[in-house]
Design a protein around this motif. Sequence first.
Motif, PDB file in Angstrom:
ATOM      1  N   ASN A  43       0.821  -1.217   0.000  1.00  0.00           N
ATOM      2  CA  ASN A  43       0.000   0.000   0.000  1.00  0.00           C
ATOM      3  C   ASN A  43       0.854   1.265   0.000  1.00  0.00           C
ATOM      4  O   ASN A  43       0.428   2.311   0.486  1.00  0.00           O
ATOM      5  CB  ASN A  43      -0.926   0.009   1.223  1.00  0.00           C
ATOM      6  N   ASP A  45       2.549   4.625  -1.062  1.00  0.00           N
ATOM      7  CA  ASP A  45       2.188   5.769  -1.889  1.00  0.00           C
ATOM      8  C   ASP A  45       3.419   6.166  -2.708  1.00  0.00           C
ATOM      9  O   ASP A  45       4.238   6.986  -2.283  1.00  0.00           O
ATOM     10  CB  ASP A  45       1.744   6.930  -0.984  1.00  0.00           C
ATOM     11  N   SER A 284       6.866   6.030   2.823  1.00  0.00           N
ATOM     12  CA  SER A 284       7.434   6.745   1.670  1.00  0.00           C
ATOM     13  C   SER A 284       8.765   7.396   2.029  1.00  0.00           C
ATOM     14  O   SER A 284       9.697   7.416   1.215  1.00  0.00           O
ATOM     15  CB  SER A 284       6.450   7.809   1.176  1.00  0.00           C
TER      16      SER A 284
END
Length: 328
Positions: A43, A45, A284
Motif C-alpha cells: 500500500n 504511496d 514513503s
Amino acid sequence: MPMNASATHRSRSRQRWLGWAKRIVTLAFFVLVVVLLFSLIRNVDWPAVAETLRGYSLLTLAGGLVIAVASYVAFSSYDLLGKRYTGHELSVRQVLEVAFVCYAFNLNLGAWVGSLAMRYRLYTRLGLGVGTVTRVLSISLIANWLGYMLLAGTIFSFRLLELPRAWEIGATGLQIIGFGLLGASLAYLLACRFSKRRVWHVRGHEIVLPPLKLALMQAALGAANWSLMATLIYLLLPEEVFFPSVLGILLISAIAGVITHIPAGLGVLEAVFLALLQHRLATSEILAALIGYRALYFLLPLAVAFLMFLVLERRGRKRKRAERVSDR
C-alpha cells in the motif's frame, strides 16, 4: 565395516544433513523476507516516495556523496592493513584501486564475485601469490566483521536500538547477542595480544595472528566503515530518527542479507528498515532514503568500479605480455 570407514560415512552423512538444514533455513528466511516486504509495501504511496526523492537538496546529496567516498576509503584501507600484515610490495595506489573495485562489486553482486573471485584475479595479475592474497583477504574480512561485532555488541547490549512496541520482547534476546558479540571481539583482541600460538592453518593456508596494534586498527576501520554507511542513511531520513537505531537496523539487515545470499541485500535492507522504522516514519520517507542510499552507495560506485576494472584488466594484460617477452 571398518572403524575408519564407518567414521568417514558418519561424517559425510552429518555434512549432508547440515548442508540440507542450511538450505532449508536459507529458503525459509528468504520466503519470510519476501512475504514481509510484500506486506509492507503493498500500500505504498509511490508518488509520495518520488516527491520525497525530489525534495533532497543538492547539498544533502553532495554530503551523502562525501560520506560514501569516506566509507569506501575506510573499507579499501582494510587491504592496506593486509599490505602491512604480509609485507607485499604493491603500491598504496594499486591496493586502494583493487580494494575499491572489489568492494563495489561485492556490494552489488555478492561476496563470491567481489571479495573472492575478483580479488584473487586482480591481485594475482599484479604479481601476488595466492597465499599472500588469502592473507590479505583474511585481514580484510576480520576487520569488517570485528568492527561489525563491536558496534552491534554495543548497540544491542545497551539497548540503543528503539524497537517497535510489538517487538520489545526481542530486546532481551538482542541484548544477550550483544554481550556475546562483545565477548567474541574482546577474545580476538586478547588473543592478538597474549596468545603464544601465532600461526593457524585453514584449508591448507597459513594464517598468522596479527599483533594487537594491527588488530586495533582493524577494529577502528571496521567500525568507521559501518558507521559511515549508517550515517549516509541517517542523512537521508527525517531528523527525528535516533542514529544508533539506524545503525542497529543496518547491522541487522546486513546479517539478514548474508543469510539469504541475495546480491546487494535487495529487498532485505528495505524489509528490515520498514519493519523496524514504520512505527516512527512514513513508509514513503523510509523507501526514499533507501533508494537514495542505493543510488549513492551501490550504483554510482559500481559504475566507477566497472570502468576501473577495465583499466586494471588492461594493465594486467600488458604486464603479462611484458613478462612473456622478458622470459624469451
